[in-house]
Enzyme design. Sequence first.
Site, PDB file in Angstrom:
ATOM      1  N   ASN A 113      44.241  68.484  25.457  1.00 32.96           N
ATOM      2  CA  ASN A 113      45.019  69.462  24.675  1.00 32.96           C
ATOM      3  C   ASN A 113      46.350  69.828  25.343  1.00 32.96           C
ATOM      4  O   ASN A 113      46.952  70.846  25.024  1.00 32.96           O
ATOM      5  CB  ASN A 113      44.184  70.719  24.402  1.00 32.96           C
ATOM      6  CG  ASN A 113      43.817  71.428  25.693  1.00 32.96           C
ATOM      7  OD1 ASN A 113      43.965  70.853  26.783  1.00 32.96           O
ATOM      8  ND2 ASN A 113      43.370  72.654  25.602  1.00 32.96           N
ATOM      9  N   ASP A 168      47.454  70.986  28.274  1.00 31.64           N
ATOM     10  CA  ASP A 168      47.755  72.196  29.040  1.00 31.64           C
ATOM     11  C   ASP A 168      47.787  71.884  30.537  1.00 31.64           C
ATOM     12  O   ASP A 168      47.835  72.787  31.375  1.00 31.64           O
ATOM     13  CB  ASP A 168      46.743  73.319  28.737  1.00 31.64           C
ATOM     14  CG  ASP A 168      45.333  72.946  29.179  1.00 31.64           C
ATOM     15  OD1 ASP A 168      45.116  71.781  29.591  1.00 31.64           O
ATOM     16  OD2 ASP A 168      44.449  73.816  29.124  1.00 31.64           O
ATOM     17  N   ASP A 225      26.185  69.239  37.940  1.00 31.33           N
ATOM     18  CA  ASP A 225      26.196  69.714  39.313  1.00 31.33           C
ATOM     19  C   ASP A 225      25.486  71.062  39.329  1.00 31.33           C
ATOM     20  O   ASP A 225      25.845  71.961  38.560  1.00 31.33           O
ATOM     21  CB  ASP A 225      27.662  69.893  39.747  1.00 31.33           C
ATOM     22  CG  ASP A 225      27.904  69.456  41.175  1.00 31.33           C
ATOM     23  OD1 ASP A 225      27.099  69.848  42.036  1.00 31.33           O
ATOM     24  OD2 ASP A 225      28.898  68.748  41.421  1.00 31.33           O
ATOM     25  N   ASP A 268      24.074  70.628  44.762  1.00 34.96           N
ATOM     26  CA  ASP A 268      25.159  70.896  45.708  1.00 34.96           C
ATOM     27  C   ASP A 268      24.633  71.577  46.973  1.00 34.96           C
ATOM     28  O   ASP A 268      23.849  72.527  46.892  1.00 34.96           O
ATOM     29  CB  ASP A 268      26.174  71.820  45.012  1.00 34.96           C
ATOM     30  CG  ASP A 268      27.378  72.119  45.876  1.00 34.96           C
ATOM     31  OD1 ASP A 268      28.147  71.191  46.129  1.00 34.96           O
ATOM     32  OD2 ASP A 268      27.539  73.286  46.289  1.00 34.96           O
ATOM     33  N   GLU A 317      22.748  66.742  47.715  1.00 34.39           N
ATOM     34  CA  GLU A 317      23.778  66.668  48.753  1.00 34.39           C
ATOM     35  C   GLU A 317      23.178  67.324  49.988  1.00 34.39           C
ATOM     36  O   GLU A 317      23.060  68.541  50.072  1.00 34.39           O
ATOM     37  CB  GLU A 317      25.054  67.394  48.323  1.00 34.39           C
ATOM     38  CG  GLU A 317      26.181  67.177  49.310  1.00 34.39           C
ATOM     39  CD  GLU A 317      27.278  68.229  49.235  1.00 34.39           C
ATOM     40  OE1 GLU A 317      28.405  67.921  49.622  1.00 34.39           O
ATOM     41  OE2 GLU A 317      27.009  69.374  48.830  1.00 34.39           O
ATOM     42  N   HIS A 338      34.771  63.752  45.661  1.00 36.21           N
ATOM     43  CA  HIS A 338      35.835  64.753  45.537  1.00 36.21           C
ATOM     44  C   HIS A 338      36.062  65.525  46.836  1.00 36.21           C
ATOM     45  O   HIS A 338      36.943  66.360  46.909  1.00 36.21           O
ATOM     46  CB  HIS A 338      35.477  65.721  44.416  1.00 36.21           C
ATOM     47  CG  HIS A 338      34.227  66.498  44.732  1.00 36.21           C
ATOM     48  ND1 HIS A 338      32.997  65.884  44.878  1.00 36.21           N
ATOM     49  CD2 HIS A 338      34.025  67.805  44.973  1.00 36.21           C
ATOM     50  CE1 HIS A 338      32.103  66.802  45.198  1.00 36.21           C
ATOM     51  NE2 HIS A 338      32.696  67.985  45.250  1.00 36.21           N
ATOM     52  N   ASP A 339      35.235  65.280  47.847  1.00 39.16           N
ATOM     53  CA  ASP A 339      35.384  65.970  49.128  1.00 39.16           C
ATOM     54  C   ASP A 339      35.976  65.062  50.201  1.00 39.16           C
ATOM     55  O   ASP A 339      36.033  65.439  51.374  1.00 39.16           O
ATOM     56  CB  ASP A 339      34.013  66.451  49.639  1.00 39.16           C
ATOM     57  CG  ASP A 339      33.430  67.543  48.773  1.00 39.16           C
ATOM     58  OD1 ASP A 339      34.212  68.314  48.183  1.00 39.16           O
ATOM     59  OD2 ASP A 339      32.190  67.634  48.682  1.00 39.16           O
TER      60      ASP A 339
END
Length: 553
Positions: A30, A32, A105, A206, A249, A322-323
């Site tokens: 969209n 943004d 997650d 997590d 994790e 992503h870490d």
Amino acid sequence: MEATLKVKEKKWWHNKVVYQIYPRSFYDSNQDGIGDLKGICEKIPYLKELGVEIIWLCPVYQSPNDDNGYDISDYYNIMAEFGTMEDMQILIDECSRNNISIMMDLVLNHSSDEHPWFQEARKSKDNPYRDYYIWRDGADGREPTDFQAFFGGSAWEYTEETGQYYLHTFSKKQPDLNWENPKMKSSLFAMVNFWIEKGIRRFRLDAIDYISKDLDNNIMGNGPRLHEFLSELNRNTYGKRADTVTVGETGGNNPLTARMYTKPEHHELDMIFQFGIIDLDGVRSGDWSPKPYTLKDIKEVLEKWQGKLEPDELEGLVLNNHDNPRSVSRYVSNNPQFRIAGAKMLATMLHGLKGVPFIYQGEELGMTNIKFSDISDYRDIETLNFYYRKATEGWTEEKIMEYIYRNSRDNARTPMQWDDSKHAGFTKAEPWISVNPYYKDIHVKQCLEDHTSVFYHYQKLIRMRKDNEVLVYGDFRMICTEDEKVLAYVRTLRDKRLIIVCNFYEEETQINIQNYGTGKVLLSNYPGTQTDLSRLKLRPYEAVIFQVETVSL
Ligand code: GLC
Ligand code: CA
């Protein structure tokens, strides 16, 4: 040697590959500047083309985004920037029509400090929610203990209202939940069941090794009741159904504790991540200091884990998430000439192992790290905290940025690169974090048009697991253990044998593996790979999977 080990129970997901999506940076539907659920929905055809059947979404729940969604203020709602619950339902249904299931997650070690539980809890010592969190008196006007938070600073935060401190393993906006409180646990179980009722069957748990603590004995993670809590969670939620899949994790694990988590009769988790390789270079160590390592160390990790797995034990295999920084920037020479071969080599190495491979968005394009010159272009709380802490300690700007270039989690969090238009086709607005300037050369459109791209190498590897049981259940054995340049291992299942050979360096090299048979090339990252295993020449970062025809092990 006859491989006699048998898998007790084969499961449909054993030969699947999981694709991790960082929703904020995947696709903005969209305009943004922020990726969203509809954006993921629009890209289902891309995921199908790659061949993944499970997608893990980093947290999409309502959150003030102190730690990009890992600080949840409402587990029952979707983050407004990502869309609505209706969009989520559409995504679940649309994925399921396409034979893709969603892994959510579960952040169960902490909530946001803006969660109503915490807002209540902080008010007074006798608030009904007080015990949902962990509180202590200060010691001589200071923090109760000298525990350090993962993102820097003390793990204790003072609150005016009651004059006590609360514990936060991560940022101070992520207060730790108190698993010793049965009411708190039931609240979490109810929430997990809510998502199961919505149709979610896969969960990534997590920081789950932190849920049990023994503060009196200075134990912050891997506490005495960890396995008890996990099996309780299992029995009250996902364990009630046969069609669920979970991965934990679990940072400080070893092959023995891994077995604790995943032994079916323990009823805890299906898989855990193993970060042995990722942990070697110090990037994820608390102080970010580089640690030297060699290929030998990688071999030792694989020997320690893969070499000891039981037949039905599968690891979540990762080099990227992503870490972490981008694997191709981390493990391959920075010479762009080797990027493609290197990315394919790492993929071959990982997908040849026993376990369930996890791909992090953009890894399948060979996406690389970023070097933004100004700290104001970085977004990650861990990175920003590091910057300001080191600046106070007197480090030069140059030194701090050098560390950030190597370690920052934002390396992996820049937008997915879809094409070479402005902002890499991720959005038409200003993105929440800048795109990687290399996007003009590295993007989906280019990869899909080039049959030699990293993307198609991943596609082949994903397909190969489905077609070759030996990759899923085969025994693992390291070979060429003393070779300093080449990582090689054999996978064996009954009369099927594969040899995976990876040159980890940019120099050519040669090995002799004729003792293991004569091979036919199943997959290589170069054309014209040799088949004379007695004098096998490997080009820079060359990686090959051989199917071995005559065996004399
Ligand atoms: C996990 C997540 C990480 C997050 C932390 C706190 O390690 O992967 O992104 O910051 O937990 O929830
Ligand atoms: Ca958006």
